[in-house]
Scaffold this active site. Structure first.
Site, PDB file in Angstrom:
ATOM      1  N   LYS A 140      -7.848 -15.502 -15.448  1.00  0.00           N
ATOM      2  CA  LYS A 140      -7.458 -14.402 -14.567  1.00  0.00           C
ATOM      3  C   LYS A 140      -6.020 -14.025 -14.929  1.00  0.00           C
ATOM      4  O   LYS A 140      -5.072 -14.740 -14.616  1.00  0.00           O
ATOM      5  CB  LYS A 140      -7.555 -14.828 -13.102  1.00  0.00           C
ATOM      6  CG  LYS A 140      -7.272 -13.674 -12.143  1.00  0.00           C
ATOM      7  CD  LYS A 140      -7.543 -14.069 -10.705  1.00  0.00           C
ATOM      8  CE  LYS A 140      -7.485 -12.881  -9.770  1.00  0.00           C
ATOM      9  NZ  LYS A 140      -6.204 -12.177  -9.781  1.00  0.00           N
ATOM     10  N   ARG A 181      -4.656   0.987 -10.809  1.00  0.00           N
ATOM     11  CA  ARG A 181      -5.722   0.795  -9.845  1.00  0.00           C
ATOM     12  C   ARG A 181      -5.463   1.590  -8.562  1.00  0.00           C
ATOM     13  O   ARG A 181      -6.383   2.134  -7.964  1.00  0.00           O
ATOM     14  CB  ARG A 181      -5.837  -0.695  -9.525  1.00  0.00           C
ATOM     15  CG  ARG A 181      -6.860  -1.035  -8.481  1.00  0.00           C
ATOM     16  CD  ARG A 181      -7.007  -2.549  -8.384  1.00  0.00           C
ATOM     17  NE  ARG A 181      -7.973  -2.899  -7.364  1.00  0.00           N
ATOM     18  CZ  ARG A 181      -7.681  -3.011  -6.069  1.00  0.00           C
ATOM     19  NH1 ARG A 181      -6.451  -2.792  -5.662  1.00  0.00           N
ATOM     20  NH2 ARG A 181      -8.621  -3.330  -5.206  1.00  0.00           N
ATOM     21  N   LYS A 228     -18.094 -14.878 -13.499  1.00  0.00           N
ATOM     22  CA  LYS A 228     -18.961 -13.725 -13.266  1.00  0.00           C
ATOM     23  C   LYS A 228     -20.388 -14.110 -13.639  1.00  0.00           C
ATOM     24  O   LYS A 228     -20.597 -14.709 -14.705  1.00  0.00           O
ATOM     25  CB  LYS A 228     -18.534 -12.543 -14.153  1.00  0.00           C
ATOM     26  CG  LYS A 228     -17.097 -12.108 -13.901  1.00  0.00           C
ATOM     27  CD  LYS A 228     -16.585 -11.128 -14.941  1.00  0.00           C
ATOM     28  CE  LYS A 228     -15.120 -10.814 -14.634  1.00  0.00           C
ATOM     29  NZ  LYS A 228     -14.467  -9.985 -15.652  1.00  0.00           N
ATOM     30  N   GLU A 264      10.568  -7.367 -39.751  1.00  0.00           N
ATOM     31  CA  GLU A 264       9.687  -6.922 -40.841  1.00  0.00           C
ATOM     32  C   GLU A 264       8.715  -5.855 -40.335  1.00  0.00           C
ATOM     33  O   GLU A 264       8.399  -4.898 -41.042  1.00  0.00           O
ATOM     34  CB  GLU A 264       8.919  -8.122 -41.412  1.00  0.00           C
ATOM     35  CG  GLU A 264       9.806  -9.005 -42.264  1.00  0.00           C
ATOM     36  CD  GLU A 264       9.230 -10.402 -42.530  1.00  0.00           C
ATOM     37  OE1 GLU A 264       9.671 -11.033 -43.473  1.00  0.00           O
ATOM     38  OE2 GLU A 264       8.341 -10.844 -41.757  1.00  0.00           O
ATOM     39  N   CYS A 309      33.621 -33.587 -15.561  1.00  0.00           N
ATOM     40  CA  CYS A 309      34.551 -34.454 -14.854  1.00  0.00           C
ATOM     41  C   CYS A 309      35.439 -35.119 -15.899  1.00  0.00           C
ATOM     42  O   CYS A 309      34.948 -35.581 -16.922  1.00  0.00           O
ATOM     43  CB  CYS A 309      33.758 -35.508 -14.085  1.00  0.00           C
ATOM     44  SG  CYS A 309      34.753 -36.897 -13.577  1.00  0.00           S
ATOM     45  N   LYS A 333      -8.453 -19.647  -7.920  1.00  0.00           N
ATOM     46  CA  LYS A 333      -7.006 -19.591  -8.110  1.00  0.00           C
ATOM     47  C   LYS A 333      -6.403 -20.955  -8.451  1.00  0.00           C
ATOM     48  O   LYS A 333      -6.887 -21.987  -8.002  1.00  0.00           O
ATOM     49  CB  LYS A 333      -6.333 -19.061  -6.823  1.00  0.00           C
ATOM     50  CG  LYS A 333      -6.827 -17.703  -6.373  1.00  0.00           C
ATOM     51  CD  LYS A 333      -6.390 -16.598  -7.311  1.00  0.00           C
ATOM     52  CE  LYS A 333      -4.989 -16.146  -7.075  1.00  0.00           C
ATOM     53  NZ  LYS A 333      -4.789 -15.124  -6.083  1.00  0.00           N
ATOM     54  N   LEU A 348     -11.401  -8.929  -6.246  1.00  0.00           N
ATOM     55  CA  LEU A 348     -12.265 -10.120  -6.289  1.00  0.00           C
ATOM     56  C   LEU A 348     -12.012 -10.993  -5.074  1.00  0.00           C
ATOM     57  O   LEU A 348     -10.880 -11.069  -4.590  1.00  0.00           O
ATOM     58  CB  LEU A 348     -11.943 -10.952  -7.535  1.00  0.00           C
ATOM     59  CG  LEU A 348     -12.330 -10.383  -8.893  1.00  0.00           C
ATOM     60  CD1 LEU A 348     -11.711 -11.224 -10.000  1.00  0.00           C
ATOM     61  CD2 LEU A 348     -13.855 -10.363  -9.037  1.00  0.00           C
ATOM     62  N   CYS A 382      35.860 -33.983  -8.869  1.00  0.00           N
ATOM     63  CA  CYS A 382      34.542 -34.599  -9.010  1.00  0.00           C
ATOM     64  C   CYS A 382      34.085 -35.243  -7.694  1.00  0.00           C
ATOM     65  O   CYS A 382      34.850 -36.000  -7.090  1.00  0.00           O
ATOM     66  CB  CYS A 382      34.611 -35.649 -10.121  1.00  0.00           C
ATOM     67  SG  CYS A 382      33.147 -36.672 -10.246  1.00  0.00           S
TER      68      CYS A 382
HETATM   69  S1  IVH Z   1     -12.900  -8.602 -13.015  1.00  0.00           S
HETATM   70  C1  IVH Z   1     -14.624  -5.987  -9.318  1.00  0.00           C
HETATM   71  N1  IVH Z   1     -11.687 -10.195 -14.633  1.00  0.00           N
HETATM   72  O1  IVH Z   1      -7.824  -9.639 -10.665  1.00  0.00           O
HETATM   73  C2  IVH Z   1     -13.330  -6.468  -9.839  1.00  0.00           C
HETATM   74  N2  IVH Z   1     -10.400  -9.163 -12.939  1.00  0.00           N
HETATM   75  O2  IVH Z   1      -8.254 -10.047  -7.813  1.00  0.00           O
HETATM   76  C3  IVH Z   1     -13.465  -6.802 -11.284  1.00  0.00           C
HETATM   77  N3  IVH Z   1      -8.020  -9.742 -13.018  1.00  0.00           N
HETATM   78  O3  IVH Z   1      -7.898  -6.269  -9.774  1.00  0.00           O
HETATM   79  C4  IVH Z   1     -12.310  -7.548 -11.777  1.00  0.00           C
HETATM   80  N4  IVH Z   1      -8.135 -11.041 -14.769  1.00  0.00           N
HETATM   81  O4  IVH Z   1      -6.572  -6.910 -11.843  1.00  0.00           O
HETATM   82  C5  IVH Z   1     -11.548  -9.397 -13.561  1.00  0.00           C
HETATM   83  N5  IVH Z   1     -10.744 -11.634 -16.206  1.00  0.00           N
HETATM   84  C6  IVH Z   1     -10.611 -10.816 -15.137  1.00  0.00           C
HETATM   85  C7  IVH Z   1      -9.375 -10.607 -14.514  1.00  0.00           C
HETATM   86  C8  IVH Z   1      -9.310  -9.772 -13.403  1.00  0.00           C
HETATM   87  C9  IVH Z   1      -7.340 -10.521 -13.867  1.00  0.00           C
HETATM   88  C10 IVH Z   1      -7.415  -9.039 -11.866  1.00  0.00           C
HETATM   89  C11 IVH Z   1      -7.788  -7.602 -11.751  1.00  0.00           C
HETATM   90  C12 IVH Z   1      -8.362  -7.426 -10.386  1.00  0.00           C
HETATM   91  C13 IVH Z   1      -7.848  -8.631  -9.693  1.00  0.00           C
HETATM   92  C14 IVH Z   1      -8.797  -9.031  -8.575  1.00  0.00           C
END
Ligand code: IVH
Length: 693
Positions: free
Chosen positions: A123, A144, A298, A41, A434, A322, A89, A416
């Site tokens: 993340k 990046r 953050k 659609e 089998c 992680k 990070l 088998c």
């Molecule tokens: S903040 C100063 N927020 O994780 C760096 N990063 O390990 C600010 N990433 O290169 C990054 N989700 O590609 C931020 N909610 C999130 C994220 C995130 C995934 C990735 C990002 C960064 C990597 C760092």
């Protein structure tokens, strides 16, 4: 030159409406995760817009969804210098790491025991990119790269439907860099891999690799065909706009500019808030529409972020917490096969033990032979193993680059591993099986239960638990062994009172007098259900004729097609199965021969015996329960028809019920039928049986 017809007010309005609708549908799909129309659609609306814009080029605007189809292929990507470096990070893997992070932040801010306000978000497991908008128009996008210089993938990013090409009029700062992650939703990844498989092309290992490969295409038309999306999580340089004072307010600001942002983002207080968030997202992880590899915390206030500053290449004010990795690489040591309860042969990967998804994995199902071919797995390959949530581990892909030159391919065994019967694959099926249905230890319990059920030879009292006990005590291997059971063997079983043992022996004895269709059905030949067993009995009249019939003869039988014929042939071609049949006959399992319907000559001892076994009608004397909705007739009509054929129609399912007819949306009665092992007829079978009383 053809003149262009001026657009009418109607056309102008329709174009505007299509753009609005397409934008809304993109938002529903990518941001809200709630698509309200199908892909087809969406395509239809898109093509209508494309056609109108082609007729009226003056209506074409920069922000039209039709501008996302890709442009000329590039020779190489430009280098793009980031105005503000793209950092990474720090990682945390456990509670102690998080406690330390929080403590360092409090110390850095001189807060003592006062709790910090944190912005928490998922993340995303994709690729970091930076998008540059000048006066509200998307002009450049870059990966990046090394953090200082990335690759200009502007044309590719323009094909991503959830990235705005032009910002809303009230939000057009002189310069705005939005940072975030490009990724592929899981459902889009699955669709993409299905398409790849259909074209016989290489499958992608995971959404992240698919996203990375798609974003780095020099031909943006290829990227346009790949369903990528984007989530914003921050900004870079800004000129000509007042930036909010907290991260959470910044996210709201970006959202108001129509950038997709994580719905799961929240503000929490202190380290307990962080823990709760981690826990909650960890639980929701598998249900999210995209892959994540952790969560990010953050410090919410920008002034506090500034005070904390950076260490080397990462901020002090943020950290990635992680999750256990869902993927790992290991070596495929070998491929074994397992036999299931129904004889299905499943190849299983034997792996060098590897820690993935929170446990050590040393085996993974490979489903079937085709799957192994499709993934092109060879023994000794380095493979990617995936275990997401509670899902069983799987071999996601092979790393071809690491293949040894002489890596052997897998060959399905022909016998088998449990019973040495032939393994065969029926035409048109993917699963190999089998053929030793009656003697295969892996299939023993299933075969016995099938043989004993009411619509087969009907051994009352021989249920699940008893079969388990008999098989586990190693006293019963094949149905024939049932007839050799004595009171001593039974009394030795746990919880078997003498009375029950006597009763069971009596019902085993009773089951010796059966009918050919019931006996045939009881053998558990794949694809031979009750109706087919009846047809076979009627057509051939005696068991030997069926066992010896060739394919062509079998195909003469009503409703027997090539697959069923092949299956019957394979069953009786297996000497082990014939042997069990002979044993059963030797144990005096008997039946009256059936009257032959189709003029097949009868012979010798199995000549038909008059009307003794003639079928008075499939429903005569039977108790039938109707449930669910039938399409061909009402329930009352069905009841009338059944009663006219001599059936009793009952309202509830019990052990006395012979058939449950289950129409659409059948509920508890169907459950009950399954529980009591009462034969269930679907509507098609029911109608076929009605038509042949
Ligand atoms: S903040 C100063 N927020 O994780 C760096 N990063 O390990 C600010 N990433 O290169 C990054 N989700 O590609 C931020 N909610 C999130 C994220 C995130 C995934 C990735 C990002 C960064 C990597 C760092």
């Amino acid at each position: 030159m053809a003149t262009v017809a001026p657009a009418t007010a109607q056309v102008i309005e329709r174009v505007a409406q299509l753009k609005r609708e397409l934008a809304q549908h993109n938002h529903n799909y990518y941001v809200l995760d709630q698509p309200t129309i199908t892909d087809g659609e969406w395509d239809q609306l898109f093509h209508e817009l494309l056609a109108l814009e082609t007729q009226h080029p003056d209506l074409l605007t920069q922000d039209s969804p039709t501008q996302r189809v890709g442009s000329k292929p590039l020779d190489a990507f430009d280098e793009v210098m980031h105005r503000i470096p793209m950092l990474s990070l720090g990682n945390a893997f456990n509670d102690a790491d998080i406690d330390n992070f929080d403590r360092r932040c409090r110390e850095g801010l001189d807060l003592g025991d006062v709790e910090i306000e944190y912005a928490c978000e998922p993340k995303f497991d994709g690729l970091a990119i930076s998008l540059t908008f000048v006066n509200g128009v998307f002009v450049q996008g870059a990966t990046r790269g090394d953090g200082a210089v990335g690759e200009g993938v502007t044309e590719n990013l323009k094909t991503i439907r959830s990235i705005p090409l032009v910002l809303p009029a009230q939000h057009r700062p002189a310069l705005l860099e939005v940072r975030g992650e490009v990724l592929m939703l899981r459902r889009d990844f699955a669709k993409l891999n299905d398409r790849q498989a259909a074209k016989g092309e290489k499958l992608f290992v995971n959404p992240r690799n698919a996203a990375a490969g798609s974003l780095r295409q020099l031909d943006s038309k290829l990227t346009a065909a790949r369903p990528l999306t984007f989530f914003a999580y921050g900004i870079g340089a800004v000129e000509g706009a007042a930036v909010p004072s907290t991260h959470s307010a910044l996210m709201d600001w970006l959202e108001s500019m129509r950038f997709p942002v994580a719905r799961q983002r929240t503000i929490v207080q202190g380290v307990t808030g962080l823990r709760d968030f981690y826990q909650r997202i960890g639980e929701a992880r598998t249900a999210l529409p995209y892959d994540i590899d952790g969560v990010v915390y953050k410090v919410n206030r920008f002034d506090q972020q500034q005070t904390l500053g950076f260490v080397s290449r990462a901020p002090r004010f943020a950290i990635a917490h992680k999750f256990p990795a869902e993927e790992a690489t290991t070596v495929l040591l070998g491929i074994d096969v397992q036999v299931g309860r129904t004889g299905a042969i499943t190849p299983v990967a034997r792996l060098q033990p590897v820690f993935v998804g929170g446990t050590t994995v040393s085996n993974a199902t490979l489903h079937n032979e085709d799957e192994i071919r499709r993934k092109d797995l060879r023994i000794g390959d380095t493979v990617v193993v995936r275990r997401a949530g509670d899902v069983i581990p799987e071999v996601a892909a092979v790393i071809i680059e690491r293949r040894l030159t002489d890596a052997p391919v897998f060959v399905m065994p022909t016998r088998c591993p449990e019973c040495d019967s032939a393994i065969v694959k029926l035409e048109g099926e993917v699963i190999a099986r089998c053929t030793g249905g009656l003697i295969c230890p892996a299939q023993r319990k299933q075969a016995l239960l099938h043989y004993a059920q009411r619509c087969a030879v009907d051994i009352e009292g021989l249920g699940d638990k008893l079969v388990d006990q008999l098989v586990e005590a190693d006293v019963v291997h094949t149905p024939a062994d049932l007839y050799r059971l004595g009171i001593t063997a039974l009394s030795n079983l746990e919880r078997m009172a003498e009375k029950s043992a006597t009763n069971l022996l009596a019902s085993i004895e009773k089951s010796k007098r059966t009918t050919l269709p019931k006996f045939l059905f009881g053998l558990g030949i794949r694809h031979v259900g009750e109706a087919t067993a009846k047809d076979l009995a009627k057509y051939f009249g005696n068991l030997d004729a069926i066992m010896d019939a060739n394919n062509a003869q079998l195909l003469q039988v009503h409703d027997v097609g090539p697959v069923v014929a092949q299956s019957i042939r394979q069953f009786f071609d297996e000497p082990h199965n014939r042997e069990v049949v002979e044993q059963l006959r030797a144990c005096k399992v008997t039946w009256p021969e059936t009257q032959i319907e189709h003029g097949r000559a009868s012979h010798g001892e199995n000549a038909p015996v008059g009307n003794a076994g003639a079928d008075p009608g499939l429903f005569s004397g039977k108790t039938v329960v109707l449930t669910g909705t039938l399409t061909a007739m009402s329930r009352d009509e069905a009841k009338d028809k059944l009663e006219a054929l001599g059936a009793k129609v009952s309202g509830s399912v019990s052990k006395k019920t012979d058939y449950v007819v289950a129409g659409a949306e059948a509920g508890s009665k169907l459950d009950k039928a399954v529980e009591l092992r009462v034969a269930v007829l679907d509507e098609a079978t029911f109608l076929a049986m009605l038509a042949r009383p």
